[in-house]
Write an enzyme that holds these catalytic residues in place. Structure first.
Site, mmCIF file in Angstrom:
data_model
loop_
_atom_site.group_PDB
_atom_site.id
_atom_site.type_symbol
_atom_site.label_atom_id
_atom_site.label_comp_id
_atom_site.label_asym_id
_atom_site.label_seq_id
_atom_site.Cartn_x
_atom_site.Cartn_y
_atom_site.Cartn_z
ATOM 1 N N GLU A 99 0.210 -18.265 9.029
ATOM 2 C CA GLU A 99 1.066 -19.368 9.459
ATOM 3 C C GLU A 99 2.055 -18.931 10.538
ATOM 4 O OE1 GLU A 99 3.005 -21.113 6.056
ATOM 5 O OE2 GLU A 99 1.091 -21.312 5.034
ATOM 6 N N GLY A 155 0.902 -21.650 -14.128
ATOM 7 C CA GLY A 155 2.353 -21.532 -14.301
ATOM 8 C C GLY A 155 2.939 -22.938 -14.229
ATOM 9 N N HIS A 205 2.510 -26.712 5.466
ATOM 10 C CA HIS A 205 3.270 -26.052 4.391
ATOM 11 C C HIS A 205 4.484 -26.913 3.975
ATOM 12 C CE1 HIS A 205 4.176 -21.874 2.484
ATOM 13 N NE2 HIS A 205 4.506 -22.871 1.672
ATOM 14 N N ARG A 264 -0.621 -19.905 -1.455
ATOM 15 C CA ARG A 264 -0.345 -19.147 -0.238
ATOM 16 C C ARG A 264 -1.666 -18.989 0.501
ATOM 17 N NH1 ARG A 264 4.176 -20.247 -0.759
ATOM 18 N NH2 ARG A 264 6.029 -18.920 -0.905
ATOM 19 N N ILE A 309 3.788 -24.894 -11.620
ATOM 20 C CA ILE A 309 3.185 -25.859 -10.685
ATOM 21 C C ILE A 309 1.752 -26.191 -11.113
ATOM 22 C CG2 ILE A 309 2.538 -26.294 -8.271
ATOM 23 C CD1 ILE A 309 4.884 -24.425 -7.459
#
Ligand code: DGY
Length: 310
Positions: A251, A140, A269, A222, A142
């Site tokens: 996280e 996509g 993150h 993720r 990124i």
């Protein structure tokens, strides 16, 4: 906050820790709009606790923390922050790639611990980036930006995605391959897919075994896309060389054994964390919320189907 001040009443959670779940649920009960972080799990129960909710704006591009189908059923608009964080996140992915390849974290610790006594031919031997093969999973916005950076480093470019990206192929000569081929051929594997039911633990034991023994895994997508326990096994058994992680399965908790490994670079993150990017994200969510409350539909809508239900 500026676009909101004077236009709406604001109930702000201003502590440097996630809002406790019961507090979120009770404070949502009389709100028309919510601006939330990826920490907030907006599942059915949370969405239902906001009986007046018209819009949920996620201060992130990823929205796996929101039950979008349920929001859509209830006529609630969901917004995110696409586009504005693409380059910052790709830069971070590439920072991790370079840091893991050239053992930057380990080298920095070495210097700070006073261990640097002499230049040595074998001191902190790393892995070449220039001319190696980069495989990106999820091409996509990124993922494509990561591939573009790879082109600048003279890398051979492979990608795997739900669908082929012909523009990207024409622009930078990236080659579309199967997951298996990508894992087998890449020196660097960068994960840039969203977290969905299909991508949870996309990288597990079998996939790590397919990778080259001197390959490096980069995750800025993720945490749950990678099975962290299996990653630890692969890193400690020498199935892969090293990893660069911006995201983690639970996280902010990190699978403790990973902490003892030198061949993993970990950051908290921070993919989109530049001043300009975070400001753009803030403007995108605040302005988007105001538009929805005024009865308009902003461009950053995740669930356009909701419009028919309103
Ligand atoms: C996102 O936007 O999804 C990032 O993970 C946080 O900026």
């Amino acid at each position: 906050m500026e676009p909101l001040v004077g236009n709406v009443n604001i109930d702000l959670w201003n502590e440097d820790r996630p809002i406790p779940r019961d507090e979120l649920l009770s404070r949502l009960s009389d709100k028309d709009a919510l601006i939330c972080l990826l920490n907030e799990k907006m599942d059915k129960e949370a969405i239902d606790s906001g009986s007046d909710l018209k819009v949920i704006a996620n201060y992130a591009v990823g929205y796996d923390n929101i039950d979008v189908d349920h929001a859509t059923e209830k006529g609630i608009v969901v917004l995110n922050t696409p586009g504005v964080l693409t380059n910052a996140t790709a830069d971070l992915a590439f920072s991790l790639l370079l840091a893991a390849a050239r053992r930057i974290g380990e080298s920095e610790r070495y210097v700070r611990e006073g261990k640097f006594k002499t230049w040595g031919p074998k001191l902190m031997l790393g892995k070449d980036v220039w001319g190696s093969t980069l495989g990106v999973i999820g091409a996509g916005k990124i993922g494509s930006a990561v591939l573009r950076r790879g082109k600048g480093f003279g890398m051979k470019l492979l990608y795997h995605s739900r669908s082929r990206n012909m523009e990207l192929e024409d622009e930078i000569g990236a080659e579309y391959v199967s997951m298996e081929e990508l894992l087998k051929r890449s020196d660097f594997v960068s994960l840039n897919c969203p977290l969905t039911a299909e991508t949870k633990h996309l990288i597990g034991r079998a996939e790590l075994k397919m990778m080259k023994n001197d390959a490096i895994l980069i995750n800025t997508a993720r945490g749950p896309v990678v099975d962290e326990k299996e990653l630890f096994n692969a890193l400690s058994n020498g199935d892969i060389l090293s990893a660069g992680l911006d995201v983690f399965e639970e996280e902010p908790d990190i699978y403790q054994p990973l902490m003892d490994l030198d061949n993993v670079v970990m950051v908290p993150h921070i993919g989109s964390s530049t001043t300009v990017t975070r400001t753009r994200m803030a403007l995108m969510v605040t302005e988007g919320v105001l538009k929805v409350l005024e009865g308009n539909i902003p461009g950053n809508i995740v669930n356009p189907d909701v419009i028919e239900r309103r």
